[in-house]
Design an enzyme around this catalytic site. Structure first.
Site, PDB file in Angstrom:
ATOM      1  N   LYS A 110       0.867  -1.196   0.000  1.00 15.13           N
ATOM      2  CA  LYS A 110       0.000   0.000   0.000  1.00 15.13           C
ATOM      3  C   LYS A 110       0.889   1.226   0.000  1.00 15.13           C
ATOM      4  CE  LYS A 110      -2.427   1.056   3.849  1.00 15.13           C
ATOM      5  NZ  LYS A 110      -3.595   1.244   4.725  1.00 15.13           N
TER       6      LYS A 110
HETATM    7  C1  5RP Z   1      -2.247   4.442   8.456  1.00 12.63           C
HETATM    8  C2  5RP Z   1      -2.768   3.500   7.447  1.00 12.63           C
HETATM    9  C3  5RP Z   1      -4.114   3.741   6.885  1.00 12.63           C
HETATM   10  O1  5RP Z   1      -4.774   2.526   6.813  1.00 12.63           O
HETATM   11  C4  5RP Z   1      -3.932   4.326   5.519  1.00 12.63           C
HETATM   12  O2  5RP Z   1      -3.302   5.570   5.627  1.00 12.63           O
HETATM   13  C5  5RP Z   1      -5.214   4.402   4.708  1.00 12.63           C
HETATM   14  O3  5RP Z   1      -6.049   5.338   5.169  1.00 12.63           O
HETATM   15  P1  5RP Z   1      -6.258   6.757   4.478  1.00 12.63           P
HETATM   16  O4  5RP Z   1      -6.959   6.480   3.168  1.00 12.63           O
HETATM   17  O5  5RP Z   1      -7.108   7.499   5.462  1.00 12.63           O
HETATM   18  O6  5RP Z   1      -4.908   7.379   4.225  1.00 12.63           O
HETATM   19  O7  5RP Z   1      -2.134   2.551   7.082  1.00 12.63           O
HETATM   20  O8  5RP Z   1      -0.981   4.111   8.792  1.00 12.63           O
END
Ligand code: 5RP
Length: 272
Positions: A171
């Site tokens: 991610k």
């Molecule tokens: C924080 C994360 C969150 O899950 C990630 O940032 C996704 O959320 P957003 O779309 O609000 O950024 O891993 O560490």
């Protein structure tokens, strides 16, 4: 890859489209009761619209219906709060616990270019070693931290490192020239949404990310902090799984927002 690992991945990435809408609601593990997640009941109606819920074990045990058909990806790293050094994380949930909670994946953050970089990378390697014994996919989350420059060079480095260490998916944040990040990373990439931005901008970002090769989203604030969280998750889903444009998706969001306003008015309720 063995059956268990592939089978779990198929609970996260919809086998019909090869993509995923993950709903990220793990923010409280370092931010406390984040806007939109103060009362976790708010996310209950969103869950059936997600392929997978990215969540901590505390929220999973206390707030999520065990009968849910949405798969679970469990955040297993933690430690510092927003008041401390965010990169100072360790693995805080055992693999046995992840299996007991019927997780389809586990996720942790890595902090490339930050203090504790080497420790978080080493933690990722150890998590992958452990997870593969159980057929458990590992999600590595890159570029967390205020001071990081989120450009294709940096995100490309961080995503590639995550994949080289063994993460099964990654991610990261969307950036200009995102296709370069995707090209350099041999495992699927999903994007986080980041801070709340106008709905149309979040949908455009989603469309651009998918067009550049992202395999979906793991999105939080741009869904649960929207004035129509249901409308937003349906809109994001249309882009990810049906190839809708941001404009088409925006219409889905608006329609859903209007119909929930009508339902509220019909019921004589006040919108909270
Ligand atoms: C924080 C994360 C969150 O899950 C990630 O940032 C996704 O959320 P957003 O779309 O609000 O950024 O891993 O560490």
């Amino acid at each position: 890859m063995d059956f268990g690992l592939k089978n779990r991945l198929s609970k996260i990435f919809n086998p019909k489209t090869g993509k995923t809408v993950m709903l990220a609601v793990d923010h409280g593990y370092f931010q406390g009761p984040t806007t939109g997640l103060r009362d976790m009941k708010n996310i209950t109606p969103l869950i059936p619209n997600a392929d997978c819920l990215f969540v901590t074990r505390g929220i999973l045990r206390n707030c999520i219906d065990p009968k849910t058909e949405t798969s679970i990806c469990l955040r297993v790293s933690g430690g510092p709060s927003i008041l401390g050094e965010l990169s100072n994380e360790d693995i805080i949930v055992s693999m046995e616990e992840a299996v007991r909670l019927n997780a389809s994946g586990v996720g942790m953050s890595i902090f490339v270019g930050a203090s504790n970089e080497d420790r978080t990378i080493s933690n990722l390697g150890q998590l992958v070693n452990e997870a593969e014994r159980y057929g458990m996919p590992v999600l590595a989350i890159t570029a967390v931290g205020k001071e990081m420059v989120r450009d294709a060079r940096y995100l490309g480095l961080a995503c590639r490192m995550a994949a080289e260490i063994g993460a099964h998916f990654v991610k990261t944040y969307y950036c200009d020239d995102f296709h370069k990040v995707v090209e350099g990373c041999p495992v699927p990439i999903v994007i986080a949404g980041g801070k709340k931005i106008p709905e149309m901008d979040a949908l455009l970002m989603t469309e651009n990310a998918i067009k550049a090769g992202a395999k979906g989203v793991d999105m939080g604030r741009n869904i649960f902090q929207s004035d129509s969280p249901i409308g937003m998750i349906k809109a994001v889903k249309a882009i990810v799984h049906k190839g809708a444009t941001a404009q088409e998706a925006y219409e889905i969001y608006q329609k859903s927002k209007k119909s929930s306003a009508v339902e509220i008015a019909d019921a004589g309720m006040e919108k909270v």
